[in-house]
Motif scaffolding. Structure first.
Motif, PDB file in Angstrom:
ATOM      1  N   HIS A 126       3.561  20.576   4.017  1.00  0.00           N
ATOM      2  CA  HIS A 126       3.167  19.175   3.830  1.00  0.00           C
ATOM      3  C   HIS A 126       2.153  18.767   4.904  1.00  0.00           C
ATOM      4  O   HIS A 126       1.899  19.517   5.846  1.00  0.00           O
ATOM      5  CB  HIS A 126       4.400  18.262   3.921  1.00  0.00           C
ATOM      6  CG  HIS A 126       4.989  18.209   5.304  1.00  0.00           C
ATOM      7  ND1 HIS A 126       5.763  19.225   5.823  1.00  0.00           N
ATOM      8  CD2 HIS A 126       4.905  17.281   6.289  1.00  0.00           C
ATOM      9  CE1 HIS A 126       6.127  18.912   7.057  1.00  0.00           C
ATOM     10  NE2 HIS A 126       5.617  17.739   7.372  1.00  0.00           N
ATOM     11  N   ASP A 128       1.437  15.260   7.466  1.00  0.00           N
ATOM     12  CA  ASP A 128       2.044  14.000   7.900  1.00  0.00           C
ATOM     13  C   ASP A 128       1.073  12.891   7.501  1.00  0.00           C
ATOM     14  O   ASP A 128       0.366  12.315   8.335  1.00  0.00           O
ATOM     15  CB  ASP A 128       2.283  13.984   9.425  1.00  0.00           C
ATOM     16  CG  ASP A 128       3.383  14.940   9.853  1.00  0.00           C
ATOM     17  OD1 ASP A 128       3.976  15.624   8.981  1.00  0.00           O
ATOM     18  OD2 ASP A 128       3.651  15.013  11.062  1.00  0.00           O
ATOM     19  N   HIS A 186       1.460  22.029   7.326  1.00  0.00           N
ATOM     20  CA  HIS A 186       2.489  22.714   8.116  1.00  0.00           C
ATOM     21  C   HIS A 186       3.854  22.698   7.444  1.00  0.00           C
ATOM     22  O   HIS A 186       4.082  21.957   6.482  1.00  0.00           O
ATOM     23  CB  HIS A 186       2.583  22.069   9.510  1.00  0.00           C
ATOM     24  CG  HIS A 186       2.932  20.608   9.506  1.00  0.00           C
ATOM     25  ND1 HIS A 186       2.040  19.630   9.153  1.00  0.00           N
ATOM     26  CD2 HIS A 186       4.077  19.946   9.808  1.00  0.00           C
ATOM     27  CE1 HIS A 186       2.616  18.444   9.251  1.00  0.00           C
ATOM     28  NE2 HIS A 186       3.874  18.606   9.638  1.00  0.00           N
TER      29      HIS A 186
HETATM   30 FE   LIG Z   1       5.428  17.134   9.449  1.00  0.00          FE
END
Ligand SMILES: [Fe+2]
Length: 246
Positions: A126, A128, A186
């Protein structure tokens, strides 16, 4: 604490680290960052907060536990103090090249602890993603790592014309990983039985405004995937009440 941290951060060559951060597509890993006494206190709090962990399970994407900022404020306020540390923020601004703001009061990700304590705890690939109008930076701080979990990542996935560069680390207590949330793809690989890993996350933004529809998506995601509806919506209601009170 701020004075001690300020002294400790003087040993870093900010210009060199800034260059490295840019060259790696807004990503930096440092294996020894926090002073030992600050790390020791984080470890102690991470262990004492275990009963307050909220467990989550999203089939195919994530499994693990978390302790939100609201719980940290009540039970481990020194973590909130570290998050707001002027010495830390000054250093982060030098490396990111941005003026950083604290995340708004009602954002449960501003500072939170993430627990990987059961077999299979992990989070899939994903970003952030920033739901704010500005950038969102993530600072991961290693707290406890008695695990085989790895932070796998890919640099430059969103750098036009660049080839993605994969990497993989385990970040020990006192180490940090700093990145622009919209640029670093990540994941954390699944833990095995009888392992324990706790990571502290700080989030800073460059513009704290958020459009209403993005706020709704963000709230729903936090309630389902991280902290539970009670933490997200009760706390947000409380924050709104606070803002209306002189
Ligand atoms: Fe994350």
């Amino acid at each position: 604490m701020d004075h001690g941290l300020s002294q400790a951060l003087r040993r870093f060559d900010r210009e060199r680290l800034r260059a490295q951060f840019v060259e790696q597509g807004a990503f930096l890993y440092l294996d020894a960052f926090l002073p030992a006494d600050v790390t020791a206190r984080l470890v102690q709090s991470a262990r004492s907060l275990e009963p307050a962990v909220n467990r989550n399970y999203l089939p195919g994407h994530k499994q693990g536990g978390s302790v939100s900022r609201h719980t940290i404020d009540r039970l481990a306020p020194h973590i909130a103090e570290l998050y707001r540390s002027p010495a830390l923020i000054d250093w982060l601004e030098a490396v990111t090249g941005d003026k950083l703001l604290l995340s708004p009061k009602d954002d449960p990700h501003a500072y939170a602890l993430y627990y990987y304590t059961r077999e299979g705890d992990h989070i899939g690939w994903h970003y952030d993603t920033s739901y704010y109008d500005g950038r969102r930076y993530t600072l991961l701080v290693g707290v406890i790592d008695e695990s085989s979990c790895r932070l796998d990542y890919e640099l430059h996935t969103r750098t036009p014309g660049a080839t993605a560069i994969p990497g993989s680390i385990q970040y020990p207590p006192g180490s940090i990983v700093l990145f622009d949330g919209d640029k670093l793809r990540h994941r954390i690989t699944p833990s095995k039985a009888n392992e324990m890993r706790v990571s502290l996350t700080f989030e800073y933004v460059t513009d704290a405004r958020m459009r209403p529809w993005r706020r709704l998506i963000s709230n729903m995601k936090d309630a389902i995937a991280y902290f539970g509806f009670r933490q997200v919506f009760r706390a947000r209601g409380a924050a709104r009440t606070d803002q209306g009170t002189p």
